[in-house]
Design a protein around this motif. Structure first.
Motif, PDB file in Angstrom:
ATOM      1  N   LYS A 192     -13.900 -68.449 -88.930  1.00  0.00           N
ATOM      2  CA  LYS A 192     -13.198 -67.171 -89.008  1.00  0.00           C
ATOM      3  C   LYS A 192     -11.697 -67.387 -89.210  1.00  0.00           C
ATOM      4  O   LYS A 192     -11.153 -68.419 -88.794  1.00  0.00           O
ATOM      5  N   PRO A 193     -11.028 -66.415 -89.841  1.00  0.00           N
ATOM      6  CA  PRO A 193      -9.586 -66.551 -90.079  1.00  0.00           C
ATOM      7  C   PRO A 193      -8.806 -66.772 -88.789  1.00  0.00           C
ATOM      8  O   PRO A 193      -9.139 -66.237 -87.732  1.00  0.00           O
ATOM      9  N   ILE A 194      -7.758 -67.573 -88.899  1.00  0.00           N
ATOM     10  CA  ILE A 194      -6.835 -67.837 -87.804  1.00  0.00           C
ATOM     11  C   ILE A 194      -5.512 -67.165 -88.155  1.00  0.00           C
ATOM     12  O   ILE A 194      -5.051 -67.258 -89.298  1.00  0.00           O
ATOM     13  N   PRO A 195      -4.890 -66.456 -87.222  1.00  0.00           N
ATOM     14  CA  PRO A 195      -3.620 -65.781 -87.537  1.00  0.00           C
ATOM     15  C   PRO A 195      -2.574 -66.764 -88.052  1.00  0.00           C
ATOM     16  O   PRO A 195      -2.473 -67.899 -87.574  1.00  0.00           O
ATOM     17  N   ILE A 196      -1.825 -66.324 -89.042  1.00  0.00           N
ATOM     18  CA  ILE A 196      -0.777 -67.146 -89.648  1.00  0.00           C
ATOM     19  C   ILE A 196       0.566 -66.458 -89.453  1.00  0.00           C
ATOM     20  O   ILE A 196       0.708 -65.249 -89.688  1.00  0.00           O
ATOM     21  N   ILE A 197       1.573 -67.202 -89.024  1.00  0.00           N
ATOM     22  CA  ILE A 197       2.916 -66.652 -88.886  1.00  0.00           C
ATOM     23  C   ILE A 197       3.426 -66.269 -90.272  1.00  0.00           C
ATOM     24  O   ILE A 197       3.415 -67.089 -91.190  1.00  0.00           O
ATOM     25  N   PRO A 198       3.878 -65.024 -90.454  1.00  0.00           N
ATOM     26  CA  PRO A 198       4.251 -64.542 -91.799  1.00  0.00           C
ATOM     27  C   PRO A 198       5.618 -65.055 -92.252  1.00  0.00           C
ATOM     28  O   PRO A 198       6.589 -64.304 -92.378  1.00  0.00           O
ATOM     29  N   THR A 199       5.706 -66.335 -92.510  1.00  0.00           N
ATOM     30  CA  THR A 199       6.943 -66.925 -93.011  1.00  0.00           C
ATOM     31  C   THR A 199       7.071 -66.684 -94.507  1.00  0.00           C
ATOM     32  O   THR A 199       6.148 -66.191 -95.164  1.00  0.00           O
ATOM     33  N   ALA A 200       8.213 -67.080 -95.055  1.00  0.00           N
ATOM     34  CA  ALA A 200       8.420 -66.942 -96.501  1.00  0.00           C
ATOM     35  C   ALA A 200       7.390 -67.759 -97.272  1.00  0.00           C
ATOM     36  O   ALA A 200       6.879 -67.318 -98.308  1.00  0.00           O
ATOM     37  N   LEU A 201       7.077 -68.953 -96.786  1.00  0.00           N
ATOM     38  CA  LEU A 201       6.089 -69.790 -97.459  1.00  0.00           C
ATOM     39  C   LEU A 201       4.714 -69.137 -97.427  1.00  0.00           C
ATOM     40  O   LEU A 201       4.023 -69.075 -98.449  1.00  0.00           O
ATOM     41  N   ALA A 202       4.310 -68.629 -96.263  1.00  0.00           N
ATOM     42  CA  ALA A 202       3.000 -67.989 -96.144  1.00  0.00           C
ATOM     43  C   ALA A 202       2.892 -66.779 -97.050  1.00  0.00           C
ATOM     44  O   ALA A 202       1.868 -66.551 -97.700  1.00  0.00           O
ATOM     45  N   ARG A 203       3.956 -65.988 -97.118  1.00  0.00           N
ATOM     46  CA  ARG A 203       3.940 -64.810 -97.979  1.00  0.00           C
ATOM     47  C   ARG A 203       3.892 -65.207 -99.455  1.00  0.00           C
ATOM     48  O   ARG A 203       3.221 -64.573-100.271  1.00  0.00           O
ATOM     49  N   ASN A 204       4.610 -66.275 -99.794  1.00  0.00           N
ATOM     50  CA  ASN A 204       4.599 -66.740-101.179  1.00  0.00           C
ATOM     51  C   ASN A 204       3.204 -67.198-101.591  1.00  0.00           C
ATOM     52  O   ASN A 204       2.730 -66.860-102.684  1.00  0.00           O
ATOM     53  N   LEU A 205       2.526 -67.939-100.734  1.00  0.00           N
ATOM     54  CA  LEU A 205       1.198 -68.458-101.071  1.00  0.00           C
ATOM     55  C   LEU A 205       0.174 -67.339-101.218  1.00  0.00           C
ATOM     56  O   LEU A 205      -0.815 -67.492-101.937  1.00  0.00           O
ATOM     57  N   SER A 206       0.411 -66.218-100.544  1.00  0.00           N
ATOM     58  CA  SER A 206      -0.515 -65.088-100.640  1.00  0.00           C
ATOM     59  C   SER A 206      -0.181 -64.148-101.793  1.00  0.00           C
ATOM     60  O   SER A 206      -0.919 -63.192-102.051  1.00  0.00           O
ATOM     61  N   SER A 207       0.908 -64.419-102.498  1.00  0.00           N
ATOM     62  CA  SER A 207       1.342 -63.526-103.573  1.00  0.00           C
ATOM     63  C   SER A 207       0.634 -63.859-104.885  1.00  0.00           C
ATOM     64  O   SER A 207      -0.015 -64.899-105.020  1.00  0.00           O
ATOM     65  N   ASN A 208       0.775 -62.964-105.848  1.00  0.00           N
ATOM     66  CA  ASN A 208       0.149 -63.163-107.160  1.00  0.00           C
ATOM     67  C   ASN A 208       0.853 -64.219-107.992  1.00  0.00           C
ATOM     68  O   ASN A 208       0.282 -64.751-108.941  1.00  0.00           O
ATOM     69  N   LEU A 209       2.086 -64.527-107.646  1.00  0.00           N
ATOM     70  CA  LEU A 209       2.851 -65.532-108.383  1.00  0.00           C
ATOM     71  C   LEU A 209       3.422 -66.526-107.373  1.00  0.00           C
ATOM     72  O   LEU A 209       4.591 -66.521-107.059  1.00  0.00           O
ATOM     73  N   ASN A 210       2.541 -67.413-106.870  1.00  0.00           N
ATOM     74  CA  ASN A 210       2.968 -68.363-105.854  1.00  0.00           C
ATOM     75  C   ASN A 210       3.493 -69.656-106.484  1.00  0.00           C
ATOM     76  O   ASN A 210       3.487 -69.822-107.699  1.00  0.00           O
ATOM     77  N   ILE A 211       3.919 -70.577-105.638  1.00  0.00           N
ATOM     78  CA  ILE A 211       4.556 -71.798-106.139  1.00  0.00           C
ATOM     79  C   ILE A 211       3.604 -72.654-106.960  1.00  0.00           C
ATOM     80  O   ILE A 211       4.032 -73.360-107.872  1.00  0.00           O
ATOM     81  N   SER A 212       2.314 -72.595-106.676  1.00  0.00           N
ATOM     82  CA  SER A 212       1.349 -73.371-107.466  1.00  0.00           C
ATOM     83  C   SER A 212       1.294 -72.865-108.900  1.00  0.00           C
ATOM     84  O   SER A 212       1.256 -73.643-109.856  1.00  0.00           O
ATOM     85  N   GLN A 213       1.287 -71.543-109.056  1.00  0.00           N
ATOM     86  CA  GLN A 213       1.246 -70.961-110.394  1.00  0.00           C
ATOM     87  C   GLN A 213       2.549 -71.199-111.140  1.00  0.00           C
ATOM     88  O   GLN A 213       2.554 -71.484-112.333  1.00  0.00           O
ATOM     89  N   VAL A 214       3.664 -71.089-110.427  1.00  0.00           N
ATOM     90  CA  VAL A 214       4.970 -71.277-111.057  1.00  0.00           C
ATOM     91  C   VAL A 214       5.135 -72.713-111.540  1.00  0.00           C
ATOM     92  O   VAL A 214       5.604 -72.969-112.653  1.00  0.00           O
ATOM     93  N   GLN A 215       4.719 -73.683-110.702  1.00  0.00           N
ATOM     94  CA  GLN A 215       4.892 -75.088-111.039  1.00  0.00           C
ATOM     95  C   GLN A 215       3.707 -75.667-111.809  1.00  0.00           C
ATOM     96  O   GLN A 215       3.774 -76.798-112.288  1.00  0.00           O
ATOM     97  N   GLY A 216       2.631 -74.910-111.946  1.00  0.00           N
ATOM     98  CA  GLY A 216       1.490 -75.353-112.734  1.00  0.00           C
ATOM     99  C   GLY A 216       0.723 -76.514-112.146  1.00  0.00           C
ATOM    100  O   GLY A 216       0.121 -77.307-112.884  1.00  0.00           O
ATOM    101  N   THR A 217       0.725 -76.634-110.840  1.00  0.00           N
ATOM    102  CA  THR A 217      -0.006 -77.714-110.189  1.00  0.00           C
ATOM    103  C   THR A 217      -0.380 -77.274-108.777  1.00  0.00           C
ATOM    104  O   THR A 217       0.169 -76.311-108.245  1.00  0.00           O
ATOM    105  N   TYR A 218      -1.330 -77.970-108.189  1.00  0.00           N
ATOM    106  CA  TYR A 218      -1.713 -77.619-106.825  1.00  0.00           C
ATOM    107  C   TYR A 218      -0.619 -78.086-105.865  1.00  0.00           C
ATOM    108  O   TYR A 218       0.138 -79.023-106.141  1.00  0.00           O
ATOM    109  N   LYS A 219      -0.509 -77.412-104.737  1.00  0.00           N
ATOM    110  CA  LYS A 219       0.471 -77.751-103.710  1.00  0.00           C
ATOM    111  C   LYS A 219      -0.254 -77.875-102.375  1.00  0.00           C
ATOM    112  O   LYS A 219      -1.294 -77.259-102.150  1.00  0.00           O
ATOM    113  N   TYR A 220       0.315 -78.666-101.491  1.00  0.00           N
ATOM    114  CA  TYR A 220      -0.279 -78.785-100.159  1.00  0.00           C
ATOM    115  C   TYR A 220       0.810 -79.083 -99.139  1.00  0.00           C
ATOM    116  O   TYR A 220       1.934 -79.473 -99.479  1.00  0.00           O
TER     117      TYR A 220
END
Length: 400
Positions: A194-222
């Motif tokens: 089941k989902p675990i609560p995530i602190i809504p930081t800038a990074l967390a919000r970016n990863l949940s957006s339609n244009l996240n860093i993976s899409q911008v940079q064209g590669t997977y991120k971790y």
């Protein structure tokens, strides 16, 4: 390119005082295994032109020619394995004070395959591609890659060598090809939870957006996961210095379709064996957490991940081999599009695998980090009220 997220203030940060019951472990789906060749064996795609050029060069020089085959590694579109595409021949060159030849024209990102070509002879069925030093070097290179801070590359989790024997008749060239690759055998078992609560930081919000860093940079991120005293996950970039000082509970990934991708497996290895991580906190059953921001799901997916080797600090190694005989017509100019397919498998039992097993038993490669037991004891000794006072990671916003 490093992605930076703004920070605005300093607050105390507490890890949960108890490491028990950090998340709900009840499964919400079937478990999945992670390994390079669990679903499908890695494939080799070699252009015929490259093989012909290599054998022609060997024939003109000497009977046993050390050289190189060059290409690239890609994760398959369905993410169930990887494909090595070999499309260049490199004769190599001598380097002063170096015992082995080195490629003359390799480029950053190239997958380099040391190769020996034997001409004017009959191929033995008991060809052994590696010697003991080759295996030792492969083990150390694999260990270095998963333990280091180097950019994580699935291709560097496969160390491949080749041996080619060429025989000619009136109008036919017979090529006996032996491929042998060393990789890591460590496997992981992932179970959706089941989902675990995530602190809504800038990074967390970016990863949940339609244009996240993976899409911008064209590669997977971790990156990595820690947890505050309310048992909410805090996402950290891999480059965040707090990774070296905070207890970590797992990893996050973005820009990947499926949890069984070889890239997830590679990130799990880095999490388990990275020398930069000082403390890992596992569940009572030995699991860590994976948060996957899949390109096909709106919300992140959550998994418990269990190393199948148990609570071991050892890297395990595996040999993948392939043997094929090709019959090519002489005096035919092949197209660059003519390619030959091979499959690297762990199922074959031959002289190479017997030698690999013998060498593996005599070489002990330990991981770079403290063992799981030591990690738990170290965390427990700090007491129930562990206080980590630090400048908020760059991903935190003033809204926290």
């Amino acid at each position: 390119m490093n992605t930076r997220f703004p920070s605005s203030r300093m607050v105390p940060f507490y890890f949960p005082p108890s490491k028990c019951a950090l998340w709900n472990p009840i499964p919400v789906g079937d478990f999945i295994y992670l390994h390079l060749n669990y679903y499908r064996n890695p494939k080799l795609v070699v252009t015929e032109k490259t093989l012909r050029l290599a054998c022609r060069h060997a024939k003109q020089n000497k009977k046993n020619l050390p050289c190189f085959l060059l290409g690239s590694v890609t994760v398959d579109e369905d993410e169930e394995s990887m494909t090595l595409t070999i499309d260049r021949f490199d004769p190599g060159r001598e380097v002063p004070e170096c015992l082995e030849r080195t490629p003359t024209a390799s480029l950053p990102g190239d997958f380099v395959i040391p190769c020996k070509i034997h001409t004017h002879g009959v191929c033995s069925k008991e060809i052994i591609v590696h010697d003991a030093d080759d295996f030792s070097s492969a083990f150390k290179a694999l260990q270095h890659h998963v333990c280091s801070k180097d950019s994580l590359d699935c291709g560097k989790l496969l160390s491949l060598r080749a041996h080619i024997t060429s025989r000619e008749s009136s109008d036919i060239v017979d090529l006996d090809l032996h491929w042998a690759a060393v990789t890591l055998a460590n496997t992981f078992k992932c179970t959706p939870v089941k989902p675990i609560p995530i602190i809504p930081t800038a990074l967390a919000r970016n990863l949940s957006s339609n244009l996240n860093i993976s899409q911008v940079q064209g590669t997977y991120k971790y990156g990595y996961l820690t947890m505050d005293e309310t048992r909410k996950l805090l996402l950290l970039l891999e480059s965040d210095p707090k990774v070296c000082s905070l207890p970590l509970v797992g990893i996050w990934l973005s820009g990947i379709i499926h949890i069984y991708s070889p890239q997830v497996w590679a990130c799990c290895l880095r999490y388990m064996f990275s020398s930069s991580i000082q403390e890992r906190v596992f569940s009572e059953s030995g699991n860590f957490i994976i948060v996957l921001y899949s390109v096909t799901h709106k919300d992140p997916e959550f998994y418990e991940c269990l190393p199948c080797d148990g609570r071991s600090s050892d890297l395990q190694f595996q040999l993948l081999t392939s043997k094929e005989t090709l019959h090519l017509f002489k005096n035919v100019e092949p197209s660059d599009k003519n390619s030959i397919h091979f499959e690297l498998t762990a199922e074959s039992q031959n002289a190479e695998t017997e030698f690999f097993n013998k060498v593996s038993k005599n070489l002990s490669i330990k991981s770079c980090f403290i063992t799981w037991g030591e990690s738990v004891r170290k965390l427990s000794c700090l007491g129930r009220n562990i206080l980590f006072l630090f400048s908020l990671p760059s991903v935190l916003f003033s809204s926290l």
